[in-house]
Enzyme design. Structure first.
Site, mmCIF file in Angstrom:
data_model
loop_
_atom_site.group_PDB
_atom_site.id
_atom_site.type_symbol
_atom_site.label_atom_id
_atom_site.label_comp_id
_atom_site.label_asym_id
_atom_site.label_seq_id
_atom_site.Cartn_x
_atom_site.Cartn_y
_atom_site.Cartn_z
ATOM 1 C CB SER A 149 26.824 78.100 32.251
ATOM 2 O OG SER A 149 26.028 77.241 33.115
ATOM 3 C CE1 TYR A 162 30.110 73.847 31.032
ATOM 4 C CE2 TYR A 162 29.021 74.769 32.894
ATOM 5 C CZ TYR A 162 28.664 74.480 31.607
ATOM 6 O OH TYR A 162 27.818 74.876 30.661
#
Length: 266
Positions: A149, A162
């Site tokens: 990501s 995350y």
């Protein structure tokens, strides 16, 4: 004209019930894959829809339930490809998050870190390990594509755990690319915002639409990416066109990263 560069390929996609995982499964099937192993954690109805779409493209779909945080589940997912004698491409797409404001350090716990790392990092590692022999059995170097990501590159995203887990995944991509060459290539794709239900969890439709508009306005390409927008770049990293690419991290975020500090360490 549709490409057939995945002709005869055996593909494994984790987290394939919806979103990017589904888009990747369908994209590989549409490009000639022989079989697609569709992994899902709990959403059987959505996974069955993915399988239907894959089979509509002419590929065989093999549904396998499993949580990649559990090594025995990873081995079961890999075993689903054993009848085909090889795995040409493994897409480590399964991922989880915890939504929390970055400045609120009390909003996340050690358990949150452990839970996210178990799926986003350890799960990807266990899948590579479970699939290694079948990836090495492919006639060309087997390909692994990890879904990281932009959060792991710039430190943004749904929460600090995350972002940290996705940063760890990009680093692990480099380690595995060195360790598994020349028989296996390992790369990572780093999406930004993807317009899927995952991003809109718990939000009213009006809020989701405002988020789409804000995201599009903030990106240099003025776009809120769909799963299909990201799938093409993701599948490229497993295709013959990228046969000399390994250890690479490809940012596919409509230019979001351009608004942050120079990525000199990438």
């Amino acid at each position: 004209m549709a490409s057939d560069d995945f002709s005869g390929f055996v593909v494994v996609v984790t987290g394939a019930s919806t979103g990017l995982g589904r888009a990747v499964a369908v994209e590989t099937a549409s490009r000639g894959a022989r079989a697609v192993v569709v992994n899902y954690a709990s959403s059987i109805a959505e996974a069955e829809e993915t399988a239907r779409l894959v089979e509509g493209c002419g590929a065989q779909a093999v549904l396998v339930q499993g949580n990649v945080a559990l090594d025995e589940n990873c081995r079961r997912i890999a075993a689903a490809a054993e009848p085909f004698g090889r795995i040409d491409a493994l897409f480590n797409n399964a991922g989880v998050t915890r939504f929390a404001a970055h400045a609120d350090l009390d909003a996340v716990s050690a358990e949150d870190f452990h839970d996210l790392y178990a799926v986003n990092v350890v799960g990807a590692y266990q899948m590579v390990r479970a699939c290694r022999a079948l990836l090495e059995a492919a006639p060309q170097p087997g390909a692994v594509v990890n879904t990281a990501s932009i959060a792991g590159v710039t430190g943004i995203g749904s929460s600090i755990p995350y972002a940290a887990s996705k940063g760890a995944l990009t680093t692990m991509t480099l380690s595995l690319a060195r360790a598994l060459a020349p028989k296996i290539r390992v790369n990572a794709v780093c999406p930004g915002f993807i317009d899927t239900p995952w991003f809109g969890k718990g939000m009213a439709e009006g809020s989701i639409e405002r988020m789409r508009t804000a995201v599009a306005a903030a990106t240099p390409l003025k776009a809120a990416s769909t799963a299909e927008d990201i799938a093409g770049a993701t599948v490229f990293l497993a295709s013959p066109a990228s046969r000399h690419v390994t250890g690479e991290t490809l940012l596919v975020d409509a230019g979001t990263h351009l608004g942050y500090a120079p990525l000199v360490a990438r």
